[in-house]
Design a protein around this motif. Structure first.
Motif, short mmCIF file in Angstrom:
data_model
loop_
_atom_site.label_atom_id
_atom_site.label_comp_id
_atom_site.label_asym_id
_atom_site.label_seq_id
_atom_site.Cartn_x
_atom_site.Cartn_y
_atom_site.Cartn_z
N TYR A 513 1.04 -0.87 0.10
CA TYR A 513 -0.11 0.14 -0.15
C TYR A 513 0.68 1.14 0.11
CZ TYR A 513 -4.34 -2.82 1.01
OH TYR A 513 -5.40 -3.44 1.10
N GLN A 514 1.67 1.08 0.90
CA GLN A 514 2.99 2.50 1.04
C GLN A 514 3.66 2.90 -0.63
OE1 GLN A 514 0.59 3.38 2.49
NE2 GLN A 514 2.85 4.17 4.12
N LYS A 517 1.83 4.17 -2.77
CA LYS A 517 1.36 5.67 -2.68
C LYS A 517 2.61 6.45 -2.86
CE LYS A 517 -1.15 6.25 2.56
NZ LYS A 517 -1.63 4.86 2.01
N CYS A 521 1.13 8.62 -5.74
CA CYS A 521 0.53 9.63 -5.33
C CYS A 521 0.40 11.49 -6.15
CB CYS A 521 1.19 10.52 -4.35
SG CYS A 521 0.48 12.12 -2.80
N CYS A 527 -5.04 11.31 2.33
CA CYS A 527 -4.78 10.65 3.33
C CYS A 527 -4.45 11.93 5.04
CB CYS A 527 -3.10 10.44 3.32
SG CYS A 527 -2.98 9.10 2.46
N TYR A 543 5.28 14.14 0.33
CA TYR A 543 4.62 13.45 1.47
C TYR A 543 5.06 13.18 2.93
CZ TYR A 543 1.01 9.86 2.55
OH TYR A 543 -0.05 9.51 3.35
N CYS A 556 -4.15 5.03 7.79
CA CYS A 556 -3.93 5.14 6.06
C CYS A 556 -3.51 4.20 5.58
CB CYS A 556 -2.45 6.56 6.31
SG CYS A 556 -1.38 6.15 7.18
N CYS A 566 -4.29 3.31 -1.42
CA CYS A 566 -4.44 4.69 -2.14
C CYS A 566 -5.58 5.52 -2.39
CB CYS A 566 -2.78 5.01 -3.25
SG CYS A 566 -2.86 6.49 -4.17
#
Length: 575
Positions: A513-514, A517, A521, A527, A543, A556, A566
């Protein structure tokens, strides 16, 4: 729960949570119907269970059922209606004219306008006629009809005021006065909410936050300025995203659609979150919203007071709606009776005033914008046609003009769609390690995105490998190893190894997931709105998660609150 509730099954009013007759759960809103008095030429709002239903309170004559909701048609819209129907200008000037959706009632007689007429009407010719006849238009007869309308519905007005004022006082009593906020959009519902809350609390100094999406009608911005001038004691704040340009984002990820309104987070909720964070830090606040149950199916599922994390868009606030059970006709009864100033767009015929190019706008709203905002409407249509061609639509103009663009889903045909795909290979030399593709070089922004997992500790990693360790927030034990990596087929890559945990797959899922992002993004600000601690800040080029503010709640990175980790996953995902 309100003192007065309704059983839908038995059609009776009670004050119990469960109907004493059938045992079914009761609801707070008492159903209304609108009747027409042909003698007074006015609509009358009546509850389904009232004893004198069907009798006009002004003249005492019998009335007939008309509809379930209604709004007044102002002289400007009435003239437009006459032109659209091919009538003589001012033919209905003495009539009592009302409407719901695209159905008009002229002295109680129904006329329905097909949506196809709004689509094919010659708006240039209509604009010429409107300018030609506008000087002869008058409010004389309209004002008289409104006086009668108010007199006939005085009891309803008193009920609305008493009930909503009492709700505001009870709800506000649970919060400190300095933590009360009014969300102001410039539309009729937020206008009434602001007036109700201010009067109920006898406090003209409350905080009002106006979210300027940059896509407002010109009359909305003008009204917001007028509202601020007319309420000098109110703390009136503007929330605006100055870092993004709507059309630039449309070029990148496509226009918003009914199921993909990325613009709401980027240009409305996100900027409002920032204003709230700057004022209240991490304090929980009470925000009064102009949300109404009858507006849509989704809003009908809301609670009048909402603080559930899944339902509230800005986690720092509890939201409450004094007008939750009101219909359109209730809103107009209150505004006209209380002489409340309002957005001029309603006089032109708009029944809702949000973003002028919103995909939720119907054909009638688009028709009005072609008349009153011709340059912006043409520019938007031209863009939509070019977009349709870019993503491979065969008949782009038909696709746009019939509104099919509003139903699009995902990022099919867009280069940006590749950014949300999590591409990885399993490491062949280490267990529980994955090598993820990056769309840009490994940097501190990426490692900072792992702050929700625990303490990011670059000093503990292997210096030669530029390794960064992440320590569990509770046990202080290393759970992640992050390092830049070279991998065939990937221009940029990062290796992430999980350790000292029972469920390696679950941890890698959140890692993915990160990574998503970092790659995808678009600074939508979602977020920021999710973070109750105010730890996340997003600028045009960064970010950032503040390790001193982050409470490691992982909201998040939880699909329950942010699908796919995201927001862009929803908007750019392809089949």
């Amino acid at each position: 729960m309100s003192d007065r509730v309704w059983c839908r099954n038995c059609n009776i009013e009670t004050n119990e949570k469960v109907c004493p007759v059938c045992g079914e759960e009761t609801v707070e809103d008492l159903p209304i119907e609108i009747y027409w008095c042909k003698h007074c030429k006015t609509p009358i709002i009546q509850q389904m269970n009232q004893a004198d239903k069907g009798i006009c309170p002004v003249c005492g004559e019998k009335t007939k059922y008309l509809t379930t909701d209604l709004r007044p048609v102002f002289p400007e819209e009435r003239l437009l209606l006459e032109i659209l129907l091919g009538k003589k200008p001012n033919e209905f000037v003495k009539s009592s004219v009302w409407s719901v959706n695209s159905r008009y009632y002229i002295d109680g007689k129904s006329i329905s306008i097909p949506s196809g007429l709004f689509q094919t009407a010659d708006t240039d010719a209509i604009s010429v006629k409107l300018k030609e006849y506008e000087s002869g238009n008058t409010y004389e007869y309209f004002n008289e009809h409104i006086k009668t309308f108010i007199a006939a519905n005085r009891n309803r007005l008193n009920y609305l005021k008493d009930e909503s004022f009492d709700f505001v006082r009870k709800t506000a009593s649970k919060f400190d006065e300095e933590r009360l906020v009014i969300s102001f959009s410039g539309g009729k519902d937020s206008t009434v909410t602001a007036d109700v809350v201010t009067k109920a609390l006898s406090n003209p100094s409350l905080v009002h936050i106006f979210g300027n999406t940059t896509l407002e009608f010109p009359s909305t911005v003008a009204y917001a300025e007028r509202f601020r001038e007319n309420h000098p004691q109110a703390i009136f704040l503007f929330a605006k995203n100055d870092e993004q340009v709507f059309m630039d984002v449309c070029e990148d990820i496509g226009p918003p659609a009914r199921m993909m309104r990325w613009c709401c987070s980027m240009f409305k909720t996100g900027p409002i979150t920032r204003v709230i964070n700057s004022l209240y830090r991490n304090q929980q606040i009470l925000t009064f919203y102009g949300i109404r149950k009858s507006e849509s199916v989704s809003r009908s599922k809301y609670n009048r007071v909402e603080d559930d994390a899944e339902s509230v868009k800005i986690q720092q606030q509890t939201v409450a709606s004094p007008i939750f059970f009101w219909k359109d006709i209730d809103i107009w009864l209150y505004m006209l009776a209380e002489d409340v100033d309002f957005n001029e767009a309603y006089r032109l015929g708009y029944d809702r005033v949000g973003c002028w190019c919103c995909p939720n706008n119907n054909q009638r709203a688009q028709f009005l914008s072609r008349i009153y905002m011709p340059e912006q409407s043409k520019k938007w249509r031209d863009f939509l046609i070019e977009f349709a061609k870019k993503v491979g639509k065969e008949d782009a103009e038909v696709y746009v003009d019939t509104g099919k663009w509003k139903a699009r889903q995902g990022g099919n045909g867009l280069a940006a769609a590749g950014d949300v795909k999590i591409k990885f290979t399993n490491c062949t030399t280490e267990d529980h390690a994955k090598i993820y593709r990056l769309v840009r070089p490994f940097d501190d922004e990426l490692t900072g995105m792992f702050t929700p997992f625990g303490r990011v500790a670059p000093e503990l990693g292997k210096k030669l490998l530029h390794e960064v360790l992440v320590l569990d927030a509770r046990t202080n034990v290393p759970i992640l190893s992050i390092q830049p990596f070279s991998q065939d087929g990937y221009e940029y890559a990062v290796k992430v190894r999980t350790m000292n945990v029972q469920d390696h797959d679950d941890l890698q899922r959140m890692v993915g997931y990160q990574i998503r992002k970092y790659n995808a993004c678009r600074k939508c600000l979602k977020c920021e709105s999710i973070c109750r601690a105010g730890a996340i800040s997003i600028s045009s080029d960064n970010y950032y998660i503040d390790p001193d503010k982050c409470v490691h709640c992982k909201m998040c990175m939880t699909a329950k609150y942010l699908d796919g980790g995201c927001t862009m996953d929803k908007y750019l995902r392809t089949k």
